[in-house]
Design a protein around this motif. Sequence first.
Motif, mmCIF file in Angstrom:
data_model
loop_
_atom_site.group_PDB
_atom_site.id
_atom_site.type_symbol
_atom_site.label_atom_id
_atom_site.label_comp_id
_atom_site.label_asym_id
_atom_site.label_seq_id
_atom_site.Cartn_x
_atom_site.Cartn_y
_atom_site.Cartn_z
ATOM 1 N N TYR A 75 -32.282 -32.378 7.169
ATOM 2 C CA TYR A 75 -33.157 -31.375 6.562
ATOM 3 C C TYR A 75 -32.384 -30.087 6.287
ATOM 4 N N HIS A 76 -31.524 -29.701 7.215
ATOM 5 C CA HIS A 76 -30.713 -28.493 7.043
ATOM 6 C C HIS A 76 -29.859 -28.591 5.780
ATOM 7 N N THR A 77 -29.232 -29.742 5.576
ATOM 8 C CA THR A 77 -28.406 -29.944 4.383
ATOM 9 C C THR A 77 -29.239 -29.848 3.120
ATOM 10 N N ALA A 78 -30.412 -30.506 3.113
ATOM 11 C CA ALA A 78 -31.287 -30.473 1.945
ATOM 12 C C ALA A 78 -31.780 -29.057 1.671
ATOM 13 N N PHE A 79 -32.099 -28.324 2.727
ATOM 14 C CA PHE A 79 -32.629 -26.968 2.563
ATOM 15 C C PHE A 79 -31.587 -26.046 1.938
ATOM 16 N N PHE A 80 -30.385 -26.034 2.510
ATOM 17 C CA PHE A 80 -29.382 -25.073 2.046
ATOM 18 C C PHE A 80 -28.647 -25.526 0.791
#
Length: 250
Positions: A75-80
């Motif tokens: 999720y962190h990768t998708a968000f940023f």
Amino acid sequence: MKKINLLLMLFCLNFGFIVQAQDKTDKKVAVVSFYTDKTIGVSELGLEGVKGLADKIFDLKNNPNFNLTPLLEKYHTAFFDNYSKKFPFAILPEAEVTGNKEYIDFKPRFEEKDTESINGIINYNGYKHIYEGMFGKVNEEGIAKVFSTQANGVLFTQIHFSLVKNFGIGGMATVKMRAFVRMALYDSTGKKVWSITEGANSKETSVMVGGIPVMSVEKIQPMCESALEQLLKDLDGRMEKIIKKTDGKI
């Protein structure tokens, strides 16, 4: 004449892109909380009072083999790498947030640390668990003040998981996992601009036996992974309505 008009059109388009880029970078937001938790919700099953189910939830939360860290990282990768680039503001570099001494020293109310959490909180590397929402005003205003000279607002985000009924009646039914993402934006004074919660169901299913869903790691882990995968796909198409909520409010 046509050539001059074409050049003028290209200039106007380029100027528009430059102005749009400047407008975006003029506004900055600090992401101040980024986490998930290992407590699987069951409220939609209507079984909160069943002790056997409560024990299973507790056992799962404390099971080291139930690992949601890779999902939080996804999720962190998708968000940023994706979602944050669609916002009408720039995101403050993470190092400027997690390395900020005032942020490090900030003591949130209702704080739950990874090692002593009743909910099994998992913070993304460097972030603090900062509760926002009902009764969270002191946290929202406090952390907004920390970044008020660097940013026009602060953003909290988290993912969590709950079981939902699929097919069946009463104690004989199949269940799916539902992944949720919450984002909440506050201005530099700690006043809420917007908050959204979006969800998506897993393709994977499990069953309820005697009214209690199977809560083994082998069943739950892939269901969480499947639900998050669906949510990240769906969220792409829902970003436009989130972006509209921000316009001119920070």
